[in-house]
Design a protein around this motif. Structure first.
Motif, PDB file in Angstrom:
ATOM      1  N   GLN A  93       7.380   5.177  -4.202  1.00  0.00           N
ATOM      2  CA  GLN A  93       6.214   4.688  -3.476  1.00  0.00           C
ATOM      3  C   GLN A  93       6.690   4.004  -2.201  1.00  0.00           C
ATOM      4  O   GLN A  93       7.597   3.172  -2.242  1.00  0.00           O
ATOM      5  CB  GLN A  93       5.414   3.683  -4.316  1.00  0.00           C
ATOM      6  CG  GLN A  93       4.187   3.144  -3.586  1.00  0.00           C
ATOM      7  CD  GLN A  93       3.429   2.124  -4.426  1.00  0.00           C
ATOM      8  OE1 GLN A  93       3.841   1.801  -5.549  1.00  0.00           O
ATOM      9  NE2 GLN A  93       2.340   1.599  -3.895  1.00  0.00           N
ATOM     10  N   VAL A  94       6.113   4.391  -1.068  1.00  0.00           N
ATOM     11  CA  VAL A  94       6.438   3.749   0.201  1.00  0.00           C
ATOM     12  C   VAL A  94       5.573   2.507   0.340  1.00  0.00           C
ATOM     13  O   VAL A  94       4.345   2.586   0.361  1.00  0.00           O
ATOM     14  CB  VAL A  94       6.197   4.704   1.383  1.00  0.00           C
ATOM     15  CG1 VAL A  94       6.475   3.993   2.710  1.00  0.00           C
ATOM     16  CG2 VAL A  94       7.085   5.929   1.272  1.00  0.00           C
ATOM     17  N   LEU A  95       6.231   1.358   0.433  1.00  0.00           N
ATOM     18  CA  LEU A  95       5.510   0.086   0.521  1.00  0.00           C
ATOM     19  C   LEU A  95       5.164  -0.268   1.965  1.00  0.00           C
ATOM     20  O   LEU A  95       4.080  -0.781   2.242  1.00  0.00           O
ATOM     21  CB  LEU A  95       6.352  -1.029  -0.101  1.00  0.00           C
ATOM     22  CG  LEU A  95       6.782  -0.783  -1.554  1.00  0.00           C
ATOM     23  CD1 LEU A  95       7.673  -1.911  -2.029  1.00  0.00           C
ATOM     24  CD2 LEU A  95       5.563  -0.635  -2.470  1.00  0.00           C
ATOM     25  N   SER A  96       6.071  -0.015   2.872  1.00  0.00           N
ATOM     26  CA  SER A  96       5.807  -0.277   4.289  1.00  0.00           C
ATOM     27  C   SER A  96       6.792   0.515   5.135  1.00  0.00           C
ATOM     28  O   SER A  96       7.952   0.668   4.759  1.00  0.00           O
ATOM     29  CB  SER A  96       5.931  -1.775   4.613  1.00  0.00           C
ATOM     30  OG  SER A  96       7.246  -2.234   4.389  1.00  0.00           O
ATOM     31  N   LEU A  97       6.303   1.015   6.244  1.00  0.00           N
ATOM     32  CA  LEU A  97       7.154   1.768   7.153  1.00  0.00           C
ATOM     33  C   LEU A  97       7.916   0.816   8.059  1.00  0.00           C
ATOM     34  O   LEU A  97       7.517  -0.328   8.246  1.00  0.00           O
ATOM     35  CB  LEU A  97       6.310   2.716   8.003  1.00  0.00           C
ATOM     36  CG  LEU A  97       5.576   3.834   7.247  1.00  0.00           C
ATOM     37  CD1 LEU A  97       4.687   4.600   8.209  1.00  0.00           C
ATOM     38  CD2 LEU A  97       6.568   4.764   6.580  1.00  0.00           C
ATOM     39  N   PRO A  98       9.017   1.276   8.638  1.00  0.00           N
ATOM     40  CA  PRO A  98       9.737   0.435   9.602  1.00  0.00           C
ATOM     41  C   PRO A  98       8.820   0.049  10.751  1.00  0.00           C
ATOM     42  O   PRO A  98       7.939   0.813  11.138  1.00  0.00           O
ATOM     43  CB  PRO A  98      10.879   1.338  10.081  1.00  0.00           C
ATOM     44  CG  PRO A  98      11.046   2.345   8.990  1.00  0.00           C
ATOM     45  CD  PRO A  98       9.677   2.563   8.420  1.00  0.00           C
TER      46      PRO A  98
END
Length: 222
Positions: A93-98
């Motif tokens: 799961q991607v929590l936040s992008l750079p």
């Protein structure tokens, strides 16, 4: 270390091929993600995705807290790194992008931008290199001795020298023929002063060549 590394390999998550999982993760380098493994027991890792390696089919995740500066390079951030085989990943799961990839570009800008290749500059450099090689080749005598080439090189450093068959032409005025002695120098009428000067130079250079240990060239007069 906050977590214990998993030890048992299990089937891929949700039946998704490992190559597809790796391809997806390779576009999210630098993102904060959560990975759940299919180990027994299952383990969860939350941190910054450091890399996704297509050679060894593994990902590296830094589970240390995110740096205060969100634009920091993850590669320069000390932390707690874990290497996880793609085959062990059950869920991602991607929590936040750079920070630098937020916006309409999404994950596509997570990879470094590739600059436009200046083909005109490449052609120019190629042409310059070819011209230099041709010039170097023109300075190489054909069918002459090493000593004759050494004399040519010396004359070329001081004057405009070129080869004409096996003759050395100096300043388009004086011709030095084999055996490349002072007596073998000649010039057209009106160039007597240049001829006398070049003869002295040739004699001096022959002595220098001999003193460097090269095979002696024929003496003046043959």
């Amino acid at each position: 270390m906050a977590e214990t590394k998993s030890r048992v390999a299990t089937p891929r998550a949700s039946g998704q091929p490992a190559a597809d999982t790796l391809k997806t993760l390779s576009t999210a380098i630098g993102a904060r993600i959560s990975i759940t493994t299919a180990s027994n027991p299952s383990q969860s890792y939350e941190g910054t995705l450091f890399t996704a390696c297509p050679i060894f089919n593994v990902v590296a995740i830094n589970t240390a807290p995110a740096p205060p500066n969100p634009t920091s390079n993850p590669a320069n951030t000390p932390g707690d790194y874990h290497i996880i085989p793609i085959s062990r990943i059950q869920h991602v799961q991607v929590l936040s992008l750079p920070a630098q990839t937020s916006g309409k570009d999404g994950w596509a800008s997570a990879l470094p931008a590739i600059g436009k290749v200046d083909t005109a500059r490449l052609r120019e450099r190629e042409e310059q290199r070819i011209a230099k090689l041709k010039q170097e080749e023109s300075k190489r005598g054909k069918g002459v001795t090493a000593e004759a080439q050494a004399l040519f090189n010396a004359m070329d450093r001081m004057y405009a020298a070129r080869w004409h068959d096996t003759d050395i032409i100096v300043d388009d005025a004086v011709i030095i023929s084999a055996p490349y002695t002072a007596d073998s120098c000649r010039a057209p009428k009106g160039k007597e002063q240049s001829l006398a000067h070049i003869r002295r130079v040739v004699e001096g250079e022959r002595k220098k060549i001999a003193s460097r240990g090269a095979s002696p060239m024929p003496r003046k007069g043959g």
